[in-house]
Design a protein around this motif. Structure first.
Motif, mmCIF file in Angstrom:
data_model
loop_
_atom_site.group_PDB
_atom_site.id
_atom_site.type_symbol
_atom_site.label_atom_id
_atom_site.label_comp_id
_atom_site.label_asym_id
_atom_site.label_seq_id
_atom_site.Cartn_x
_atom_site.Cartn_y
_atom_site.Cartn_z
ATOM 1 N N PHE A 104 0.839 -1.202 0.000
ATOM 2 C CA PHE A 104 0.000 0.000 0.000
ATOM 3 C C PHE A 104 0.879 1.260 0.000
ATOM 4 N N LYS A 105 1.928 1.268 0.797
ATOM 5 C CA LYS A 105 2.800 2.445 0.880
ATOM 6 C C LYS A 105 3.434 2.763 -0.464
ATOM 7 N N ARG A 106 3.889 1.744 -1.174
ATOM 8 C CA ARG A 106 4.517 1.982 -2.481
ATOM 9 C C ARG A 106 3.523 2.609 -3.455
ATOM 10 N N GLY A 107 2.309 2.080 -3.471
ATOM 11 C CA GLY A 107 1.307 2.638 -4.366
ATOM 12 C C GLY A 107 0.888 4.038 -3.960
ATOM 13 N N TRP A 108 0.782 4.265 -2.652
ATOM 14 C CA TRP A 108 0.324 5.548 -2.152
ATOM 15 C C TRP A 108 1.354 6.648 -2.393
ATOM 16 N N ASN A 109 2.616 6.322 -2.223
ATOM 17 C CA ASN A 109 3.672 7.337 -2.252
ATOM 18 C C ASN A 109 4.291 7.553 -3.623
ATOM 19 N N GLU A 110 3.767 6.915 -4.664
ATOM 20 C CA GLU A 110 4.423 7.003 -5.967
ATOM 21 C C GLU A 110 4.433 8.418 -6.532
ATOM 22 N N ASP A 111 3.446 9.255 -6.169
ATOM 23 C CA ASP A 111 3.428 10.626 -6.684
ATOM 24 C C ASP A 111 3.995 11.637 -5.692
ATOM 25 N N GLY A 112 4.472 11.140 -4.532
ATOM 26 C CA GLY A 112 5.092 12.022 -3.558
ATOM 27 C C GLY A 112 4.132 12.850 -2.731
ATOM 28 N N LYS A 113 2.831 12.647 -2.920
ATOM 29 C CA LYS A 113 1.835 13.420 -2.183
ATOM 30 C C LYS A 113 1.302 12.612 -1.002
ATOM 31 N N THR A 114 1.299 13.235 0.178
ATOM 32 C CA THR A 114 0.867 12.539 1.389
ATOM 33 C C THR A 114 -0.634 12.287 1.396
ATOM 34 N N LYS A 115 -1.393 13.270 0.956
ATOM 35 C CA LYS A 115 -2.851 13.159 0.980
ATOM 36 C C LYS A 115 -3.400 12.902 -0.418
ATOM 37 N N LYS A 116 -4.458 12.129 -0.457
ATOM 38 C CA LYS A 116 -5.092 11.773 -1.720
ATOM 39 C C LYS A 116 -6.601 12.037 -1.618
ATOM 40 N N ILE A 117 -7.211 12.301 -2.771
ATOM 41 C CA ILE A 117 -8.657 12.337 -2.856
ATOM 42 C C ILE A 117 -9.118 10.913 -3.163
ATOM 43 N N VAL A 118 -9.820 10.321 -2.215
ATOM 44 C CA VAL A 118 -10.308 8.945 -2.351
ATOM 45 C C VAL A 118 -11.777 9.008 -2.762
ATOM 46 N N ASN A 119 -12.116 8.324 -3.844
ATOM 47 C CA ASN A 119 -13.485 8.327 -4.348
ATOM 48 C C ASN A 119 -14.201 7.049 -3.956
ATOM 49 N N PHE A 120 -15.383 7.203 -3.361
ATOM 50 C CA PHE A 120 -16.220 6.071 -2.981
ATOM 51 C C PHE A 120 -17.450 6.037 -3.898
ATOM 52 N N PRO A 121 -17.548 5.075 -4.826
ATOM 53 C CA PRO A 121 -18.758 4.962 -5.650
ATOM 54 C C PRO A 121 -19.932 4.485 -4.804
ATOM 55 N N ILE A 122 -21.057 5.185 -4.920
ATOM 56 C CA ILE A 122 -22.267 4.891 -4.148
ATOM 57 C C ILE A 122 -23.366 4.449 -5.101
ATOM 58 N N TYR A 123 -24.094 3.408 -4.697
ATOM 59 C CA TYR A 123 -25.174 2.880 -5.537
ATOM 60 C C TYR A 123 -26.475 2.870 -4.738
ATOM 61 N N LEU A 124 -27.477 3.562 -5.287
ATOM 62 C CA LEU A 124 -28.746 3.804 -4.594
ATOM 63 C C LEU A 124 -29.882 3.027 -5.229
ATOM 64 N N ARG A 125 -30.673 2.349 -4.378
ATOM 65 C CA ARG A 125 -31.980 1.822 -4.764
ATOM 66 C C ARG A 125 -33.028 2.687 -4.078
ATOM 67 N N ILE A 126 -34.029 3.109 -4.847
ATOM 68 C CA ILE A 126 -35.071 3.958 -4.290
ATOM 69 C C ILE A 126 -36.424 3.516 -4.857
ATOM 70 N N GLY A 127 -37.417 3.422 -3.987
ATOM 71 C CA GLY A 127 -38.747 2.997 -4.413
ATOM 72 C C GLY A 127 -39.799 3.580 -3.504
ATOM 73 N N LYS A 128 -41.051 3.362 -3.863
ATOM 74 C CA LYS A 128 -42.141 3.902 -3.067
ATOM 75 C C LYS A 128 -43.129 2.777 -2.733
ATOM 76 N N ILE A 129 -43.928 3.056 -1.743
ATOM 77 C CA ILE A 129 -44.973 2.138 -1.354
ATOM 78 C C ILE A 129 -46.275 2.584 -2.030
ATOM 79 N N GLY A 130 -47.033 1.616 -2.504
ATOM 80 C CA GLY A 130 -48.313 1.932 -3.134
ATOM 81 C C GLY A 130 -49.452 1.912 -2.147
#
Length: 261
Positions: free
Chosen positions: A232-258
């Motif tokens: 993990f450290k090797r992958g994280w530090n390859e660009d020399g930046k300590t902090k990264k923007i981490v993206n979390f994909p979110i998947y939503l199910r939405i419905g209604k009651i009849g």
């Protein structure tokens, strides 16, 4: 909800991502009124906090008192520790009478529930017709190809409980017996993205909040072994930046009651 995070509730509250405002705006735009929301499996209240800015009152429930201990407290959020299988009378005492709730939400939680039993509860308390249920999950976070490759290997371990496959499938395969909300072509999953700035220690805190990590640790297995940490450290530090923007994909199910439910 399975009580898997009791020993690591603080890590859960610190390490888990927040959810984007666009997600809540989308959900709220599909609920006819905004009086009462029930956030089931609230955990440390990330979703409840956002709902409290839109709905007059929020009831946030969880089976773990330790999770609720770390939840953000606001005047219009009522946190309640409930049993995994509330009776209808307990449901009405803790949540509200029949046809009283505008919205039921579940943030990264639906896959832990006894769905037939829970859906019976949802159909009891949601307003008829057009009360809305919205459930979402997030899949593996994205950093960069090297970190993501190590994470994919880290994720492929034998310590996940079976409901995890529903998350990996983006909730596409989860039982969701609700009508399509008016104006939407389907009941999901719809994708949103949550970004969180993290350093590597924060990223590890998130990984340690996984149920699989906790289960492995209880069995004497350290999934974040020295070798994995170095990868993990090797992958994280390859660009020399300590902090990264981490993206979390979110998947939503939405419905209604009849009206007939």
């Amino acid at each position: 909800m399975a009580d898997l995070f009791v020993k690591q509730a603080k890590q859960y509250s610190v390490g888990r991502p927040s959810y984007p405002q666009q997600l809540f705006d989308f959900i709220a735009s599909n609920t006819p009124s905004h009086d009462l929301a029930w956030d089931a499996g609230t955990g440390t209240g990330q979703a409840a906090k956002a709902l409290a800015n839109i709905y007059k009152n929020v009831i946030a429930t969880d089976t773990s008192p330790k999770q609720i201990e770390f939840a953000v407290k606001l005047p219009n959020i009522s946190y309640k520790c409930t049993s995994p299988s509330m009776s209808i009378s307990e449901l009405q005492q803790n949540i509200g009478p029949e046809s009283s709730v505008d919205l039921v939400t579940l943030a990264q939680a639906l896959h832990w529930f006894d769905l037939p039993k829970f859906y019976e509860q949802v159909k009891c308390v949601l307003k008829k017709p057009n009360g809305v249920i919205a459930a979402w999950c997030y899949t593996l976070p994205e950093v960069n190809p090297k970190v993501d490759s190590v994470l994919a290997r880290f994720h492929s371990n034998p310590y996940w409980e079976s409901p995890r496959v529903l998350v990996d499938a983006k909730y596409e395969t989860i039982d969701f017996p609700f009508e399509r909300v008016d104006g939407l072509e389907k009941n999901g999953p719809f994708r949103f993205d949550s970004e969180k700035e993290m350093d590597l220690e924060g990223y590890f805190t998130y990984l340690k909040s996984w149920s699989a990590y906790q289960t492995a640790k209880e069995k004497g297995v350290e999934l974040l072994s020295d070798g994995v940490v170095e990868d993990f450290k090797r992958g994280w530090n390859e660009d020399g930046k300590t902090k990264k923007i981490v993206n979390f994909p979110i998947y939503l199910r939405i419905g209604k009651i009849g009206s007939s439910n």
